[in-house]
Design a protein around this motif. Structure first.
Motif, PDB file in Angstrom:
ATOM      1  N   UNK A   1      -5.955  18.620 -11.095  1.00 42.83           N
ATOM      2  CA  UNK A   1      -5.250  17.800 -12.092  1.00 42.83           C
ATOM      3  C   UNK A   1      -5.463  18.348 -13.499  1.00 42.83           C
ATOM      4  N   UNK A   2      -6.685  18.849 -13.767  1.00 41.47           N
ATOM      5  CA  UNK A   2      -6.956  19.385 -15.105  1.00 41.47           C
ATOM      6  C   UNK A   2      -6.090  20.605 -15.393  1.00 41.47           C
ATOM      7  N   UNK A   3      -6.099  21.584 -14.490  1.00 37.91           N
ATOM      8  CA  UNK A   3      -5.338  22.805 -14.739  1.00 37.91           C
ATOM      9  C   UNK A   3      -3.833  22.529 -14.751  1.00 37.91           C
ATOM     10  N   UNK A   4      -3.410  21.549 -13.975  1.00 39.22           N
ATOM     11  CA  UNK A   4      -1.999  21.171 -14.007  1.00 39.22           C
ATOM     12  C   UNK A   4      -1.651  20.568 -15.366  1.00 39.22           C
TER      13      UNK A   4
ATOM     14  N   UNK B   1       0.347  12.808  -9.016  1.00 36.56           N
ATOM     15  CA  UNK B   1      -0.651  13.828  -8.698  1.00 36.56           C
ATOM     16  C   UNK B   1      -2.064  13.319  -8.673  1.00 36.56           C
ATOM     17  N   UNK B   2      -2.261  12.009  -8.537  1.00 33.50           N
ATOM     18  CA  UNK B   2      -3.604  11.446  -8.526  1.00 33.50           C
ATOM     19  C   UNK B   2      -4.324  11.665  -7.203  1.00 33.50           C
TER      20      UNK B   2
ATOM     21  N   UNK C   1       0.819  -1.227   0.000  1.00 35.48           N
ATOM     22  CA  UNK C   1       0.000   0.000   0.000  1.00 35.48           C
ATOM     23  C   UNK C   1       0.847   1.269   0.000  1.00 35.48           C
ATOM     24  N   UNK C   2       2.010   1.237   0.638  1.00 36.68           N
ATOM     25  CA  UNK C   2       2.871   2.420   0.679  1.00 36.68           C
ATOM     26  C   UNK C   2       3.364   2.766  -0.725  1.00 36.68           C
ATOM     27  N   UNK C   3       3.669   1.740  -1.521  1.00 40.03           N
ATOM     28  CA  UNK C   3       4.126   1.991  -2.897  1.00 40.03           C
ATOM     29  C   UNK C   3       3.013   2.596  -3.733  1.00 40.03           C
ATOM     30  N   UNK C   4       1.792   2.098  -3.548  1.00 41.05           N
ATOM     31  CA  UNK C   4       0.655   2.640  -4.283  1.00 41.05           C
ATOM     32  C   UNK C   4       0.429   4.103  -3.915  1.00 41.05           C
ATOM     33  N   UNK C   5       0.492   4.405  -2.620  1.00 41.37           N
ATOM     34  CA  UNK C   5       0.316   5.790  -2.176  1.00 41.37           C
ATOM     35  C   UNK C   5       1.426   6.690  -2.718  1.00 41.37           C
ATOM     36  N   UNK C   6       2.656   6.146  -2.771  1.00 36.72           N
ATOM     37  CA  UNK C   6       3.770   6.914  -3.298  1.00 36.72           C
ATOM     38  C   UNK C   6       3.579   7.218  -4.779  1.00 36.72           C
ATOM     39  N   UNK C   7       3.114   6.217  -5.555  1.00 36.78           N
ATOM     40  CA  UNK C   7       2.872   6.430  -6.983  1.00 36.78           C
ATOM     41  C   UNK C   7       1.718   7.411  -7.206  1.00 36.78           C
ATOM     42  N   UNK C   8       0.687   7.298  -6.376  1.00 33.15           N
ATOM     43  CA  UNK C   8      -0.451   8.211  -6.497  1.00 33.15           C
ATOM     44  C   UNK C   8      -0.016   9.654  -6.244  1.00 33.15           C
ATOM     45  N   UNK C   9       0.859   9.827  -5.263  1.00 35.02           N
ATOM     46  CA  UNK C   9       1.377  11.158  -4.954  1.00 35.02           C
ATOM     47  C   UNK C   9       2.309  11.651  -6.053  1.00 35.02           C
ATOM     48  N   UNK C  10       3.115  10.734  -6.599  1.00 36.43           N
ATOM     49  CA  UNK C  10       4.087  11.107  -7.635  1.00 36.43           C
ATOM     50  C   UNK C  10       3.399  11.620  -8.888  1.00 36.43           C
TER      51      UNK C  10
END
Length: 328
Positions: free
Chosen positions: A70-73, A62-63, A51-60
């Motif tokens: 996310x749209x304006x970015x 911008x999800x 789960x930590x890897x998933x959270x890290x990827x989600x943060x990386x």
């Protein structure tokens, strides 16, 4: 004329903005995101999930941010020339699209030229020889072309080609030219393979253009000015080309705006059947995996082609019709 083109280009900017919003909303509409699809894929493969890897990827990627952020970015990065990074391929989106877009454009341009080069003479023939055997034959072929899906036509041509030659006509190059450097022989090999997707994709557009050309030319041939020109002794060929044909070409030229994106959409299906290295497999995979950056970029490119086709159509109309040039 230059001011007209500039005004049309400026109008494309707000249109693209609206298209970007709609595209983002549609891509974001399904529940979940790429990480959810990624977790489901790992579960199907019975792999351990951290789960930590998933959270890290989600943060990386911008999800974790709200959709509007996310749209304006994403839009801000596009304005800076950065299409983002594909979540599925873990590569820059620009690199993925640049490698495949030329092939998509080559097929679309070849289909475009095939459609207009075939449709205009056939429409001219059918209109000047109304209710003849040739007119009925071309009308029947046109209706069959309109009713036959591109992917079905591709399968039929593949089967007939295999029966006739014993070879499978997939891809854009023979095996010996797949990774070969560019040369005259490689270009010839490309042309040998390019005709098949061009015919498959361009058939439906050709059938529709034949009907448009025939109907408009028949309407013009019944105008009073045609009878007056005949009464003055003007030859039939000169009369046809100088007056009715030029006017009948106006609606045909106006169809460029929707013909170009239609050919691109047809190329998406044909590419999947014929195994072509275009953006079609990328687009389908991005939609299935909810890879927003890649899918959104492809949609924006297709939308831009629609606007470019419309601009080109307007320019051709202004060139063909003096009345339109006078109104510019």
């Amino acid at each position: 004329m230059l001011s007209f083109i500039l005004r049309r280009i400026l109008l494309m900017v707000p249109t693209l903005f609206v298209v970007s919003v709609i595209s983002f909303v549609i891509i974001e509409a399904p529940p979940g995101d790429f990480m959810d699809a990624y977790v489901d894929q790992l579960l199907q493969q019975q792999e351990a999930i951290d789960p930590a890897e998933i959270d890290s990827l989600r943060l990386r990627y911008g999800l974790d941010a709200p959709s509007y952020v996310r749209y304006f970015r994403w839009l801000g990065n596009i304005l800076q020339g950065d299409l983002g990074r594909s979540l599925e391929w873990n590569q820059p989106v620009a690199k993925l699209i640049t490698a495949r877009l030329p092939w998509s454009l080559a097929i679309s341009v070849a289909s475009f030229l095939f459609a207009y080069a075939l449709a205009i003479p056939i429409g001219l023939y059918s209109a000047t020889r109304q209710y003849s055997i040739g007119d009925y034959v071309f009308t029947l072929i046109g209706f069959i072309g309109l009713a036959t899906p591109n992917f079905l036509l591709a399968l039929l041509i593949l089967w007939y080609y295999f029966v006739a030659t014993g070879n499978v006509a997939v891809g854009l190059f023979s095996e010996e030219f797949l990774v070969a450097p560019w040369s005259f022989a490689r270009v010839i090999d490309l042309l040998k393979h390019l005709w098949l997707p061009a015919v498959v994709v361009g058939t439906a557009g050709t059938a529709g253009l034949i009907r448009v050309m025939r109907a408009n030319l028949l309407d013009e041939l019944e105008r009073p000015y045609v009878m007056v020109a005949r009464s003055k002794g003007l030859s039939e060929g000169k009369l046809l080309i100088k007056y009715p044909f030029r006017i009948a070409m106006n609606p045909v030229a106006s169809t460029i705006g929707w013909t170009l994106p239609t050919l691109v959409n047809g190329e998406l299906l044909a590419s999947l059947v014929l195994g072509l290295p275009t953006i079609a497999p990328l687009f389908v995979g991005a939609l299935l995996s909810q890879d927003m950056f890649l899918a959104g970029s492809v949609v924006m490119i297709l939308s831009s082609l629609t606007l470019v086709g419309t601009l080109f159509s307007d320019i051709v109309l202004a060139w063909l019709d003096p009345r339109i040039r006078g109104a510019i």
